[in-house]
Motif scaffolding. Structure first.
Motif, PDB file in Angstrom:
ATOM      1  N   LEU A 148       0.825  -1.208   0.000  1.00 55.52           N
ATOM      2  CA  LEU A 148       0.000   0.000   0.000  1.00 55.52           C
ATOM      3  C   LEU A 148       0.864   1.264   0.000  1.00 55.52           C
ATOM      4  O   LEU A 148       0.473   2.299  -0.541  1.00 55.52           O
ATOM      5  CB  LEU A 148      -0.911  -0.021   1.239  1.00 55.52           C
ATOM      6  CG  LEU A 148      -2.106   0.922   1.263  1.00 55.52           C
ATOM      7  CD1 LEU A 148      -3.059   0.640   0.114  1.00 55.52           C
ATOM      8  CD2 LEU A 148      -2.867   0.811   2.586  1.00 55.52           C
ATOM      9  N   ALA A 160      -4.775  -2.304  -2.005  1.00 58.50           N
ATOM     10  CA  ALA A 160      -6.057  -1.814  -1.465  1.00 58.50           C
ATOM     11  C   ALA A 160      -7.188  -2.770  -1.829  1.00 58.50           C
ATOM     12  O   ALA A 160      -8.071  -3.075  -1.015  1.00 58.50           O
ATOM     13  CB  ALA A 160      -6.349  -0.419  -2.012  1.00 58.50           C
ATOM     14  N   ILE A 186      -6.987  -5.786   0.418  1.00 63.04           N
ATOM     15  CA  ILE A 186      -7.482  -5.483   1.776  1.00 63.04           C
ATOM     16  C   ILE A 186      -9.019  -5.441   1.759  1.00 63.04           C
ATOM     17  O   ILE A 186      -9.680  -5.976   2.652  1.00 63.04           O
ATOM     18  CB  ILE A 186      -6.895  -4.139   2.287  1.00 63.04           C
ATOM     19  CG1 ILE A 186      -5.374  -4.258   2.464  1.00 63.04           C
ATOM     20  CG2 ILE A 186      -7.552  -3.735   3.608  1.00 63.04           C
ATOM     21  CD1 ILE A 186      -4.658  -2.947   2.777  1.00 63.04           C
ATOM     22  N   HIS A 187      -9.572  -4.841   0.714  1.00 60.64           N
ATOM     23  CA  HIS A 187     -11.044  -4.779   0.553  1.00 60.64           C
ATOM     24  C   HIS A 187     -11.626  -6.202   0.528  1.00 60.64           C
ATOM     25  O   HIS A 187     -12.610  -6.501   1.222  1.00 60.64           O
ATOM     26  CB  HIS A 187     -11.353  -3.994  -0.737  1.00 60.64           C
ATOM     27  CG  HIS A 187     -12.745  -4.153  -1.254  1.00 60.64           C
ATOM     28  ND1 HIS A 187     -13.080  -3.934  -2.566  1.00 60.64           N
ATOM     29  CD2 HIS A 187     -13.890  -4.520  -0.654  1.00 60.64           C
ATOM     30  CE1 HIS A 187     -14.365  -4.157  -2.734  1.00 60.64           C
ATOM     31  NE2 HIS A 187     -14.885  -4.512  -1.593  1.00 60.64           N
ATOM     32  N   CYS A 192     -11.468  -7.693   4.011  1.00 60.23           N
ATOM     33  CA  CYS A 192     -12.508  -7.091   4.873  1.00 60.23           C
ATOM     34  C   CYS A 192     -13.876  -7.707   4.581  1.00 60.23           C
ATOM     35  O   CYS A 192     -14.668  -7.957   5.492  1.00 60.23           O
ATOM     36  CB  CYS A 192     -12.586  -5.584   4.649  1.00 60.23           C
ATOM     37  SG  CYS A 192     -11.174  -4.683   5.304  1.00 60.23           S
ATOM     38  N   LEU A 211      -7.588   0.197  10.054  1.00 62.06           N
ATOM     39  CA  LEU A 211      -8.346   0.560   8.843  1.00 62.06           C
ATOM     40  C   LEU A 211      -8.737   2.039   8.885  1.00 62.06           C
ATOM     41  O   LEU A 211      -8.677   2.754   7.880  1.00 62.06           O
ATOM     42  CB  LEU A 211      -9.607  -0.301   8.720  1.00 62.06           C
ATOM     43  CG  LEU A 211      -9.407  -1.776   8.353  1.00 62.06           C
ATOM     44  CD1 LEU A 211     -10.724  -2.540   8.490  1.00 62.06           C
ATOM     45  CD2 LEU A 211      -8.875  -1.929   6.937  1.00 62.06           C
ATOM     46  N   LEU A 253      -6.236   8.577   3.453  1.00 52.12           N
ATOM     47  CA  LEU A 253      -6.412   7.861   2.172  1.00 52.12           C
ATOM     48  C   LEU A 253      -5.613   8.499   1.041  1.00 52.12           C
ATOM     49  O   LEU A 253      -5.023   7.814   0.210  1.00 52.12           O
ATOM     50  CB  LEU A 253      -7.910   7.854   1.831  1.00 52.12           C
ATOM     51  CG  LEU A 253      -8.443   6.691   1.004  1.00 52.12           C
ATOM     52  CD1 LEU A 253      -8.035   5.354   1.576  1.00 52.12           C
ATOM     53  CD2 LEU A 253      -9.961   6.763   0.923  1.00 52.12           C
ATOM     54  N   LEU A 259     -11.476   0.440  -0.542  1.00 48.84           N
ATOM     55  CA  LEU A 259     -10.942   0.393   0.822  1.00 48.84           C
ATOM     56  C   LEU A 259     -11.972   0.893   1.831  1.00 48.84           C
ATOM     57  O   LEU A 259     -12.135   0.326   2.915  1.00 48.84           O
ATOM     58  CB  LEU A 259      -9.687   1.272   0.918  1.00 48.84           C
ATOM     59  CG  LEU A 259      -8.351   0.537   1.026  1.00 48.84           C
ATOM     60  CD1 LEU A 259      -7.208   1.528   1.091  1.00 48.84           C
ATOM     61  CD2 LEU A 259      -8.309  -0.377   2.245  1.00 48.84           C
ATOM     62  N   THR A 319     -13.775  -1.026   4.950  1.00 51.56           N
ATOM     63  CA  THR A 319     -13.779  -0.446   6.301  1.00 51.56           C
ATOM     64  C   THR A 319     -15.211  -0.380   6.840  1.00 51.56           C
ATOM     65  O   THR A 319     -15.473  -0.719   7.997  1.00 51.56           O
ATOM     66  CB  THR A 319     -13.152   0.967   6.264  1.00 51.56           C
ATOM     67  OG1 THR A 319     -11.886   0.887   5.606  1.00 51.56           O
ATOM     68  CG2 THR A 319     -12.962   1.531   7.651  1.00 51.56           C
TER      69      THR A 319
END
Length: 923
Positions: A510, A520, A523-524, A527, A541, A548, A561, A565
């Motif tokens: 990142l 990103a 990570i999304h 999540c 997060l 950002l 992202l 979150t």
């Protein structure tokens, strides 16, 4: 045209301006003026005169093209007694202009073909034309051009000749097809070294194959087939001739898709194509990519045609597996464009085998798929001297995405786990160059999701190894390994101990510009899948979300992202959500406030869409579970944010794009808290209505439909929502009543009928008792003709749902009242509605809309079958029975059969089938 018939010199002047005026505005004026001329009645006579005078290529092309367009779209303008003289003059023009330019010959050939298809009195046109011109060598090129376009035009969308006439024509062409092929054989034999003539012959033959009227016994023994394969086998065949011959063979293979019915021809084509393997190798040796691509097209078409046979009896007779070998030989070609041609076949093969679900068959095809996957992995390799990350958007990037899709579709034949393990072992046991490693990781990422993540040590090991990759490896390898980790989120969910090392690995990505967006996205994904495990990492997060813009993210990656979150935020304890949501929104709200202050001091307008989209995604995905009676934790935050959104909307009220994003943001805010947004209802509706009076953005109608959906069941809100509807309808009707208003504003039509449909669903009596309903119905009936997928669908759904409220007895207190009100509506508008719907199906709408129309007719019939039968009969009596060319469009029997099929239908799909068959008579 205004001012009467224009003079020829004036027309010449306009044509010259169209082609040669150096000033673009002059060109545009000429184009508009000539377009008007083409639409006028004078166009027939003027184009005939221009063709007679033969002054230059441009004026003749304009005239020939005008003739074609007039015959296609305005044939009804001519009285029947003029049809024969039009035919004779077109034939005389094509004869006189045959040497002027091939594009003029094509336009005139199309005009003649379109005339022949519509002119019922011209019997046996193929026979007439061959008899008249086949003995004159100089007429041969245009004769073959007419015979080429004639079968192509039979299914042309521009000609609405109807199914009866089309059937009659196809039978006629089938009857004369052997005469045509015999003529083509003579031409081919006489052509000698005249390559252009041979290309014309192959194009013409392909056209007749495409129509599906050639006798397969006759064709199987035809000299023409032999000539075709000889041309393809010869090394010295030119590129253009090779392409024409390849197109023709592909058309022939497509025409015999139902192999069992075309056995003799199928055998000849099968053997003929197999004989081209040597020629393929020769083209590869000569590095002639055009020919290689042509051969691959032919081999693929062969496999597509014999797919059923291959799957039913692999290795026997016509299920000969050598045809798959041909495709795998092509897959071995170094250029990826070659293997790409065959993708659709491999996809279809996978689909067939998946449906048949026969393990023994899977074993037969498994080795072929393994070899294919091996080739694909090699084709996915980047150049060894490639720098940076893989490109997604160039041709090669798109090819890799298609490979990924294909691999997902056929991997079940090899076994996802088996394939994944094999790929991993090539990395573990050897030390391949970086481009091989990257391609292997890319294929592993394609199949990771299709592997069972439970108790799978190999997957865990892969994950452990990937996150330990040193930062010194090639950037592209790091990029693709991050993609792989994102695809393995299910594995992380089953092994929470991996979460920390994985997040550390992704955080490194990142922080690096080329890897930020892909990290990103990963990570999304994590999540979304590991929402509960990620709750402990929420503070991390939130820190990312706050800063950002310090990461080099694409817009989509940043929004992704925030989505991740928000999904995790919704899993926090209720008492923490409000505070955390406030923190998450604060950055965006601050930015919007700053823009508003900046704009008011500088008088300039800054774009707030980035911040609005980010707020929208937060509201959309923060969906905690709230028990009845509890206050929604997001309610307070949204109330506090409302003034900023309201100001932003006001400041940009004339900009459709920004207003749309504001409405989207508000829509998700309302959806997020549901009834908890009640305090916003009054100010929001007031603002929507006042801005809409000046700037009728259709997104306000859509937002209105959301409000009706949320509050329409609340007794205290219904009158206010109806007032909103009436206030929004007035400017909407003014907009739609302009000339071409419906066609020019399909989004408004779509959103208006979404809004009124929500009213029908939530509070039908309120709507039916209002004075606005009559105007809405008239608008709906007019809008049924609109050929726009979304708009038409919304209109039909509104009418269907409206009538349905009077049909379903849902034991609500107001059912009898609804039934009575719908009865009144049908009494006033029923006949008009049925007539409009049937005419619309026959003359305006494409076939995909017919199921929606059928549902409306079905509801009308269920509501009152006897009256509907009368309305339908009246409508059918008013339909035209003949075409302008004198052909029968619909017989009395076809009309009565259709009436009976619809009125005796016991379910909606029977109505749909009947309409589908009936409307073919008018297409």
């Amino acid at each position: 045209m205004e001012g009467g018939k224009p003079t020829l010199p004036l027309v010449y002047q306009a044509v010259q301006a169209l082609y040669h005026d150096p000033d673009p505005a002059g060109k545009e004026r000429a184009s508009v003026w000539l377009g008007e001329l083409q639409r006028s009645m004078y166009a027939w006579e003027i184009s005939d005169q221009l063709l007679q005078l033969k002054q230059d290529v441009e004026s003749c092309y304009f005239a020939a093209q005008t003739m074609k367009v007039k015959i296609q779209t305005s044939f009804y303008e001519l009285p029947p007694e003029t049809h024969t003289s039009l035919r004779d003059s077109l034939l005389s023009h094509i004869q006189n202009l045959k040497d002027l330019s091939p594009i003029i010959v094509t336009q005139l050939a199309l005009a003649i073909a379109d005339l022949a298809l519509q002119m019922a009195s011209w019997k046996g046109c193929v026979h007439t034309l061959i008899e008249k011109y086949s003995n004159d060598v100089s007429s041969m090129p245009f004769l073959i051009e007419i015979l080429t376009v004639l079968p192509e035009e039979v299914h042309s969308r521009s000609l609405r000749i109807g199914a009866n006439r089309r059937t009659e024509i196809i039978e006629d062409l089938a009857y004369y097809s052997t005469t045509v092929v015999t003529l083509l054989v003579t031409c081919a034999e006489k052509s000698g070294h005249d390559e252009k003539m041979l290309i014309k012959v192959f194009r013409c033959l392909g056209s007749w194959f495409n129509l599906g009227v050639l006798d397969n016994n006759f064709m199987a023994n035809s000299q023409l087939l032999m000539i075709l394969f000889q041309v393809l086998q010869r090394d010295e065949t030119s590129t253009n001739l090779h392409e024409a011959a390849s197109d023709c063979v592909c058309s022939a293979l497509y025409a015999i898709e139902n192999v069992a019915v075309h056995m003799p021809l199928a055998m000849q084509l099968f053997q003929g194509v197999l004989s081209l393997e040597t020629a393929y190798h020769m083209a590869v040796a000569r590095e002639d990519l055009d020919k290689v691509l042509n051969y691959c097209r032919i081999f693929t078409e062969l496999c597509e045609t014999f797919l059923e046979m291959t799957v039913r009896s692999p290795g026997h007779g016509m299920g000969d597996l050598r045809i798959l070998e041909l495709l795998l030989i092509c897959a071995g070609h170094p250029q990826y464009e070659v293997v790409e041609i065959s993708f659709n076949f491999w996809y279809r093969l996978g689909e067939h085998l998946y449906k048949m679900n026969d393990p023994a068959l899977h074993r037969v095809f498994k080795p072929y798929i393994q070899r294919l996957l091996h080739s694909l992995a090699r084709h996915c390799q980047l150049d060894p001297d490639h720098e940076g990350v893989p490109e997604d958007t160039d041709d090669f990037g798109e090819f890799r995405m298609r490979v990924s899709d294909l691999v997902k579709d056929v991997i079940f034949l090899v076994g996802s786990m088996e394939c994944f393990s094999q790929l991993y072992s090539t990395l573990k046991e050897g030390s391949p160059p970086w481009e091989v490693t990257e391609a292997v990781l890319f294929i592993m990422a394609s199949i990771a999701k299709s592997i069972d993540p439970d108790n799978n040590p190999t997957l865990t090991e892969v994950l452990e190894q990937v996150v330990l990759l040193p930062e010194t490896v090639h950037l592209a390898v790091r990029y693709t390994s991050i993609e792989l980790v994102g695809e393995m989120s299910e594995v992380i969910d089953r092994n929470p101990c991996m979460l920390d090392p994985v997040l550390n690995f992704l955080m490194k990505g990142l922080r690096e510009k080329p890897l930020a967006s892909v990290a990103a996205k990963a990570i999304h994904n994590i999540c979304s899948v590991c929402r509960d495990h990620m709750a402990q990492h929420f503070q991390g997060l939130l820190n990312i979300a706050r800063s950002l813009d310090s990461f080099a993210l694409s817009t989509d990656a940043a929004v992704g992202l925030l989505k991740g979150t928000a999904l995790v935020l919704a899993r926090l304890p209720l008492e923490k959500i409000a505070e955390c949501l406030n923190d998450l929104c604060a950055v965006q709200v601050m930015a919007l406030r700053k823009l508003l202050a900046q704009d008011s001091s500088s008088g300039k307008s800054s774009d707030p869409t980035v911040w609005l989209d980010r707020l929208a995604v937060i509201f959309r995905h923060t969906n905690p579970i709230v028990e009845n009676g509890q206050t929604h934790p997001c309610q307070k935050v949204i109330q506090e944010i409302w003034p900023v959104l309201s100001e932003t909307l006001n400041a940009h009220q004339n900009d459709n794009r920004i207003v749309e994003r504001c409405c989207r943001c508000l829509r998700f805010a309302v959806r997020c808290v549901g009834k908890g947004s009640a305090s916003l209802l009054q100010p929001l509706v007031t603002q929507m209505v006042s801005v809409y009076q000046v700037y009728p953005h259709s997104c306000f109608l859509y937002l209105g439909s959301i409000l009706v959906d949320e509050y329409g069941m609340e007794e205290g809100c219904r009158q206010g929502l109806l007032d909103m509807l009436q206030a929004l309808c007035m400017p909407t009707f003014q907009l739609l009543e302009q000339p071409n208003g419906l066609r020019n504003h399909p989004d408004t039509v779509d959103d208006l009928f979404r809004l009124v449909t929500r009213f029908v669903q939530r509070s039908p009596v309120t709507l039916l008792n209002s004075s606005i309903i009559v105007h809405i119905l008239q608008c709906a009936i007019a809008a049924t003709t609109l050929d726009h997928r979304d708009a038409n669908c919304s209109v039909m759904k509104f009418i269907r749902d409206l009538i349905h409220t009077g049909v379903t007895n849902d034991h609500e207190d107001d059912f009898e009242m609804r039934k009575r009100l719908i009865g009144q509506v049908m009494e006033q508008h029923g006949q008009q509605l049925v007539t409009q719907l049937i005419n619309t199906c026959c003359f305006c709408l494409p076939p995909y809309t017919l199921p929606d129309v059928a549902e409306v007719l079905w509801e009308i019939m269920v509501f009152d079958r006897p009256t509907f039968c009368r309305w339908l009969e009246t409508t059918l009596k008013g339909l035209p029975k003949e075409t302008a060319g004198g052909a029968v469009t619909v017989t009395h029997k076809q009309l009565t059969d259709f009436h009976k099929q619809v009125t005796s239908a016991e379910e909606c799909k029977q109505v749909c089938w009947a309409i589908r068959e009936f409307t073919r008579l008018y297409r």
